[in-house]
Each structure stands twice: as structure tokens, then as C-alpha cells.
Design an enzyme around this catalytic site. Sequence first.
Site, PDB file in Angstrom:
ATOM      1  CB  THR A 184      -6.156  -1.779  -8.372  1.00 17.21           C
ATOM      2  OG1 THR A 184      -7.544  -1.630  -8.686  1.00 17.21           O
ATOM      3  CG2 THR A 184      -5.370  -1.959  -9.663  1.00 17.21           C
ATOM      4  CB  THR A 188     -13.810   4.111  -4.335  1.00 17.24           C
ATOM      5  OG1 THR A 188     -13.729   5.488  -4.740  1.00 17.24           O
ATOM      6  CG2 THR A 188     -14.838   3.981  -3.228  1.00 17.24           C
ATOM      7  N   GLY A 189     -10.369   4.023  -5.116  1.00 17.52           N
ATOM      8  CA  GLY A 189      -9.384   3.666  -6.124  1.00 17.52           C
ATOM      9  C   GLY A 189      -9.726   4.101  -7.535  1.00 17.52           C
ATOM     10  N   GLY A 193       3.069   4.929 -21.061  1.00 17.06           N
ATOM     11  CA  GLY A 193       3.254   5.345 -19.675  1.00 17.06           C
ATOM     12  C   GLY A 193       3.833   4.205 -18.855  1.00 17.06           C
ATOM     13  CB  VAL A 194       4.079   3.705 -15.172  1.00 16.44           C
ATOM     14  CG1 VAL A 194       4.593   2.607 -14.251  1.00 16.44           C
ATOM     15  CG2 VAL A 194       4.788   5.023 -14.874  1.00 16.44           C
ATOM     16  N   GLY A 214       2.202   0.564 -19.567  1.00 16.37           N
ATOM     17  CA  GLY A 214       2.599   0.027 -20.857  1.00 16.37           C
ATOM     18  C   GLY A 214       4.058  -0.357 -20.909  1.00 16.37           C
ATOM     19  CG  ASP A 232      -5.263   5.288  -7.736  1.00 12.23           C
ATOM     20  OD1 ASP A 232      -4.250   5.732  -7.155  1.00 12.23           O
ATOM     21  OD2 ASP A 232      -5.239   4.281  -8.467  1.00 12.23           O
ATOM     22  CG  HIS A 248       4.433   4.897  -2.951  1.00 11.45           C
ATOM     23  ND1 HIS A 248       4.444   4.155  -4.094  1.00 11.45           N
ATOM     24  CD2 HIS A 248       5.014   6.082  -3.269  1.00 11.45           C
ATOM     25  CE1 HIS A 248       5.006   4.847  -5.075  1.00 11.45           C
ATOM     26  NE2 HIS A 248       5.344   6.024  -4.602  1.00 11.45           N
ATOM     27  CG  HIS A 257      34.366   0.508  -2.230  1.00  9.91           C
ATOM     28  ND1 HIS A 257      34.023   0.931  -3.494  1.00  9.91           N
ATOM     29  CD2 HIS A 257      35.403  -0.368  -2.369  1.00  9.91           C
ATOM     30  CE1 HIS A 257      34.828   0.336  -4.372  1.00  9.91           C
ATOM     31  NE2 HIS A 257      35.668  -0.452  -3.716  1.00  9.91           N
TER      32      HIS A 257
END
EC number: 1.8.1.4
Length: 469
Positions: free
Chosen positions: A39, A145-146, A184-185, A187, A312, A321, A442
Site C-alpha cells: 500500500t 500482509t498489511g 486523522g493523518v 484525511g 500493519d 517505516h 547558521h
Amino acid sequence: MEKKIIIMGGGPGGYVAAIRAAQLGAKVTLIEKEALGGTCLNKGCIPTKALYRNAELVNNLKASEDFGILVDNFTLEVNKIQERKNGIVHQLVSGVEQLMKANNIEVRKGHGVLYSCEENIKKVKITLDDGREEIVEGDNIIIATGSHTFIPPIQGVNNEGVITSDDIINFKEIPKSLVIIGGGVIGMEFGAIFNSFGTKVTIVEALPSILNMVDGEIVKRLNPMLRKKDIEVHTGAMVKSIEKHEDKLLVNVEGKKGEFTLEGEKVLIATGRKPNIQGLNLEEVNIEYDKKGIKTEDNYETSVKGIYAIGDVNGKWMLAHAASHQGVEVAERIMGIDNQGSTLIPNCIFIFPEIASLGATEEQLKAEGINYKTSKFLFGANGKALALGEGEGLIKVISDEDNKIIGVHILGPHASDLIHEGVVIMNKEVKVEDIKHMVHAHPTLSEAFYEAVLALNNEAIHAVPSRRK
């Protein structure tokens, strides 16, 4: 004796585990029913970041007059946007395919199910793309399998024009209006992209706050920035139904002050993702799981010895990651290397401005009764940020009583890059006194992190002294 490892899933967890195991001398079979990269590479991280870059350039064009560059008008060519995005994805998928060949990893195209999980020999049955079935054997199995998009049971969710994140990345036209269900992330990222493209964006979130996993102060400072961009946000609001009315969709919502209706040309369902656990034969081989994913020990081993679940599908961190890191850790453990890994997982959110976070939030520390100190430094006082024209936002750091950094939260330019200074410092448990002696170049954005850390002891040079005692 050569180890044989079967990996189910070729996403950022599975293919990375395959490469690391092969590097260590294992014979690896990787099973993937779709394109390698999962994905993240095909439908998530990479295509959305390609679109994010388009949105970033649009924002720069809109602000070009501030830099003395006059642009009379410009147009967006959706075909070109899609060609560029798809080209990036194709290049990276091809790269993963080449890595599989270079590391002598056998890739089987098809759907795999757990077949037999005896102590010494474990088997997976593969239904290949051409319909044939075959069984592969190994000493260990890594399930990677995510996940898939979660569609809530909202009346009217199947109406034409109601789409998921899988659909919206392949848009053929830029919608005039977009209602996003879920703050959430996913959206928020799509909201930022399409707002930049000129779409009227409205976000509906059931929880009291958008981005509920982010430090509360960061979200509090983000909200007025969203309003300034004309992104409408409704929190504490539940979508009751979606109706099709001519060429528009009507989203019926129950909020804090009663019921109201939102109108959108498209409605994006962005209510999160669910682990891909169906059809793996988990029950028959006695692997424990629940709705959050496959249950694992701290070493990612399942209830069946020798079978691991990463990424996942184990529901711990739904981040690419994190999956890759777990993949390396498990591959090394199988091959006899003691890898303890890390639970410090940075989280990056690609909106405008970017958000990145690592470690504890104030809300978590208060709930656990832990004493802490916080400090912050505004990008508006950073020369590089002002030169970039991106002076909004801040870096916030949190330390414990021993002056060890335990949280870093960033809202501002290049937050996704800056967070990695926090990653190094927190993994090595560096204290404020040590950071004080690290010279930062800097003018750079990294100076804002340095100043935020110094402010913990009221030693920041370019910030007004704190009144706290």
C-alpha cells in the site's frame, strides 16, 4: 544448515525483511498477490507525497508575489500530475523488483494462506495468478500482509462519488468541493493537498480533536492555520448518512449543537485502516488475533512458535517505516542475531505546515503522573524559516526531571526532516547539557531545535526569557 523463510506480503515490511534475511544467507520465498511495495508504495505514502509536492508548488506560486515574482495565472493539468505520480511509483516498484532479483529472492505472485505449522516444517499454500495451487515449505514464516481501508457502516456510503484514499489518488478531475470523513493523518493530508488545488475542503471528525495522536498544543496552534486556509473542521461530529442529490452529495451530521448538513461534490472516507487478517487461515493454525490485528510478543512472534507478524497486520504502528524496522529486526532474530529494535517511532504528517512528532506528549505524561518540563521555539524567530517564507509554527521539546529529552513535536517547515535530530538524541538518551555543546550551522532550521532545547534551562539566546522559576 540453510534457513528457509517464507514471507507473506511484499510491502515495506515484507520486502525489507526478505532482503535482510537474504543478506544473512537465508533462502527466501516472498508471496505477493499485487505489486511489490504494498500500500505504501502503490497507494499510500509515495503517491500521496508526489501529489503533496504538486500542492507545495501551487502554494509557492500563490505566494510568489511576496518574493517579487509576478505570475499572472497558471493552470493545473491533471493528466500531467497523474503521469508524474505514476512514473515515480513505477520507478520505485521496478527498483524493488530488481532488488528481489539481485538478492536471489524467489517472488511468487499469488495469494498465500497458512497451510500447516508443525514445529520443524511450516507450509503455505499459494493460489497463483493463473489459478494453479502450490505449497511452499520453510523453517519460519513472516506474515506481512498489511492493511486495508476501513469503511464505516454509514447509510449511503455506497453512493456514487463516495470514495476512499485508494480511489482519490487517481482523480481525473479536481473536485470543486470535498467533504472528508475522518480527521486523522489520511484525511488531513488529502485535505491539505486538495485545498491547495483550489477545492473547498470540509473535515468531519467524531473525536473531540483532529489528529488526536498529536501533542495537544501542536493541534491547538494548527487550527487557526487551517481556518486561514479556509479548511472547515467539525470535531465531535458524527456522520449519520450520505445522500445523493443531483450532482452533489449531502452529508448529514450530528454535532455538538445539533444536526446539520454538508454539501460536497465528492466525499472521502478517511476513517483509518484495518489489518489484513481475513483469508490467512489463522484459526486453523491457532494463531491468536483480534480486531486490532495478529497478537504478538515484544519480539513480534505470534502464538505459534517460529511464525512472526510485522507491520500493519500486528496493529502496533501503522507506519511503513515501523514495518520496515520490524522486518529487519525479525529477519535478524531468525538468523541468530540479537536485535532489540526500537520503540521510538517518528510520525510525520504532510500538511501545510508539516507536523512531526516523537516520544511522549504532554497529555500522556499528565495522564501517567510523570513530572516533566517543556519549552518551545517559534520558527518566526528563525532566520532560515523567514527566508523561506515559512515562519509559521514551532518546535516543542519535553524533558524529564533528569534533563533527558523524552518528546519532540514540530509544526513547521521541513518538520519531517528535522524530527530525525530528535530520533538520534532520544535513542541515545542524550541530555540537555550534551546538546548544548553541539554546534548547529547558521542559518538553518535546525537552529530552532537547538534553541528549543536550550530553553528548557532558560538558556535560549534568541527567545524571550521564560518567567517560570
